[in-house]
Design an enzyme around this catalytic site. Sequence first.
Site, PDB file in Angstrom:
ATOM      1  N   HIS A   1      -4.369   6.123  -1.572  1.00  0.00           N
ATOM      2  CA  HIS A   1      -4.969   6.165  -0.235  1.00  0.00           C
ATOM      3  C   HIS A   1      -3.926   6.513   0.833  1.00  0.00           C
ATOM      4  O   HIS A   1      -4.282   6.898   1.939  1.00  0.00           O
ATOM      5  CB  HIS A   1      -5.602   4.803   0.071  1.00  0.00           C
ATOM      6  CG  HIS A   1      -6.923   4.875   0.762  1.00  0.00           C
ATOM      7  ND1 HIS A   1      -7.690   6.010   0.869  1.00  0.00           N
ATOM      8  CD2 HIS A   1      -7.639   3.899   1.406  1.00  0.00           C
ATOM      9  CE1 HIS A   1      -8.807   5.738   1.535  1.00  0.00           C
ATOM     10  NE2 HIS A   1      -8.794   4.473   1.869  1.00  0.00           N
TER      11      HIS A   1
ATOM     12  N   ASN B   1      -9.470   1.738   8.042  1.00  0.00           N
ATOM     13  CA  ASN B   1     -10.774   1.763   8.710  1.00  0.00           C
ATOM     14  C   ASN B   1     -10.687   1.545  10.216  1.00  0.00           C
ATOM     15  O   ASN B   1     -11.707   1.498  10.896  1.00  0.00           O
ATOM     16  CB  ASN B   1     -11.743   0.752   8.068  1.00  0.00           C
ATOM     17  CG  ASN B   1     -11.235  -0.671   8.150  1.00  0.00           C
ATOM     18  OD1 ASN B   1     -10.115  -0.926   8.570  1.00  0.00           O
ATOM     19  ND2 ASN B   1     -12.066  -1.606   7.731  1.00  0.00           N
TER      20      ASN B   1
ATOM     21  N   TYR C   1       0.803  -1.227   0.000  1.00  0.00           N
ATOM     22  CA  TYR C   1       0.000   0.000   0.000  1.00  0.00           C
ATOM     23  C   TYR C   1       0.835   1.275   0.000  1.00  0.00           C
ATOM     24  O   TYR C   1       0.291   2.366  -0.156  1.00  0.00           O
ATOM     25  CB  TYR C   1      -0.920   0.021   1.229  1.00  0.00           C
ATOM     26  CG  TYR C   1      -1.905  -1.107   1.255  1.00  0.00           C
ATOM     27  CD1 TYR C   1      -3.045  -1.076   0.465  1.00  0.00           C
ATOM     28  CD2 TYR C   1      -1.697  -2.219   2.069  1.00  0.00           C
ATOM     29  CE1 TYR C   1      -3.961  -2.121   0.484  1.00  0.00           C
ATOM     30  CE2 TYR C   1      -2.605  -3.264   2.096  1.00  0.00           C
ATOM     31  CZ  TYR C   1      -3.733  -3.207   1.305  1.00  0.00           C
ATOM     32  OH  TYR C   1      -4.633  -4.242   1.325  1.00  0.00           O
TER      33      TYR C   1
ATOM     34  N   PHE D   1      -5.154  -0.750   9.838  1.00  0.00           N
ATOM     35  CA  PHE D   1      -5.618  -0.417   8.500  1.00  0.00           C
ATOM     36  C   PHE D   1      -6.478   0.835   8.563  1.00  0.00           C
ATOM     37  O   PHE D   1      -6.911   1.267   9.629  1.00  0.00           O
ATOM     38  CB  PHE D   1      -6.350  -1.607   7.866  1.00  0.00           C
ATOM     39  CG  PHE D   1      -5.394  -2.601   7.281  1.00  0.00           C
ATOM     40  CD1 PHE D   1      -4.956  -2.475   5.973  1.00  0.00           C
ATOM     41  CD2 PHE D   1      -4.890  -3.633   8.058  1.00  0.00           C
ATOM     42  CE1 PHE D   1      -4.040  -3.364   5.434  1.00  0.00           C
ATOM     43  CE2 PHE D   1      -3.976  -4.530   7.534  1.00  0.00           C
ATOM     44  CZ  PHE D   1      -3.549  -4.395   6.220  1.00  0.00           C
TER      45      PHE D   1
ATOM     46  N   ASN E   1     -13.081   6.332   5.121  1.00  0.00           N
ATOM     47  CA  ASN E   1     -13.147   5.399   6.244  1.00  0.00           C
ATOM     48  C   ASN E   1     -12.205   5.742   7.389  1.00  0.00           C
ATOM     49  O   ASN E   1     -12.516   5.468   8.549  1.00  0.00           O
ATOM     50  CB  ASN E   1     -12.900   3.967   5.765  1.00  0.00           C
ATOM     51  CG  ASN E   1     -14.077   3.427   4.985  1.00  0.00           C
ATOM     52  OD1 ASN E   1     -15.216   3.819   5.214  1.00  0.00           O
ATOM     53  ND2 ASN E   1     -13.803   2.540   4.050  1.00  0.00           N
TER      54      ASN E   1
END
Length: 195
Positions: A23, A71, A18, A69, A117
């Site tokens: 994001h 969220n 990631y 993560f 989120n």
Amino acid sequence: MAKPVRAIVGLGNPGPDYAQTRHNAGALWLEHLARKKGQFLRPDKKLHGDYCKISIAGEDIHLLFPSTFMNRSGQSVLSLSQFYKIELENILVAHDELDIDAGTLRLKFGGGHGGHNGLRDIIRCFGGNKDFPRMRLGIGHPGDKSKVTSHVLGRISKEDMDKLESAFYQLDTHLEAIISGQWDTAMNRLHSFRA
């Protein structure tokens, strides 16, 4: 109303898969800040994230990248707030923003989560409190709602990375004003900036 900033949280997802995704724009800015000050974010179990402290305009500023993560970002931000006794209104949350073009910057105080989120979980963990500053880092919208997930989790193109890095250097110029809570001038300059 903007308050002095005592901590900056850069949102993103942990792990190499990631690291260079859209994001993770907030986390990328945080890493930029740490490097600029000759520091490195290091794992801190009590904060559920990677942490370091830097100095800006003579003030100690805590930097945190939640290793939960996206969220579950709120748990990490709440730990930072409780351990260092920093009110949420003094924590600047940097995050990716679909609704503005890549490399575009927007400072904002308060408001909803806008479907993000990470912001949603921070608001939840603080009992519905939405009164905190945000640094919105534009990543652009794919144009089709069905492509949003693959867009935000997709790797940043070289062109968009160049735009983000230009935006980070623009932020450097106005960081002292942001930290001190004097946003008027910073907002005028940042909101007119186009990478």
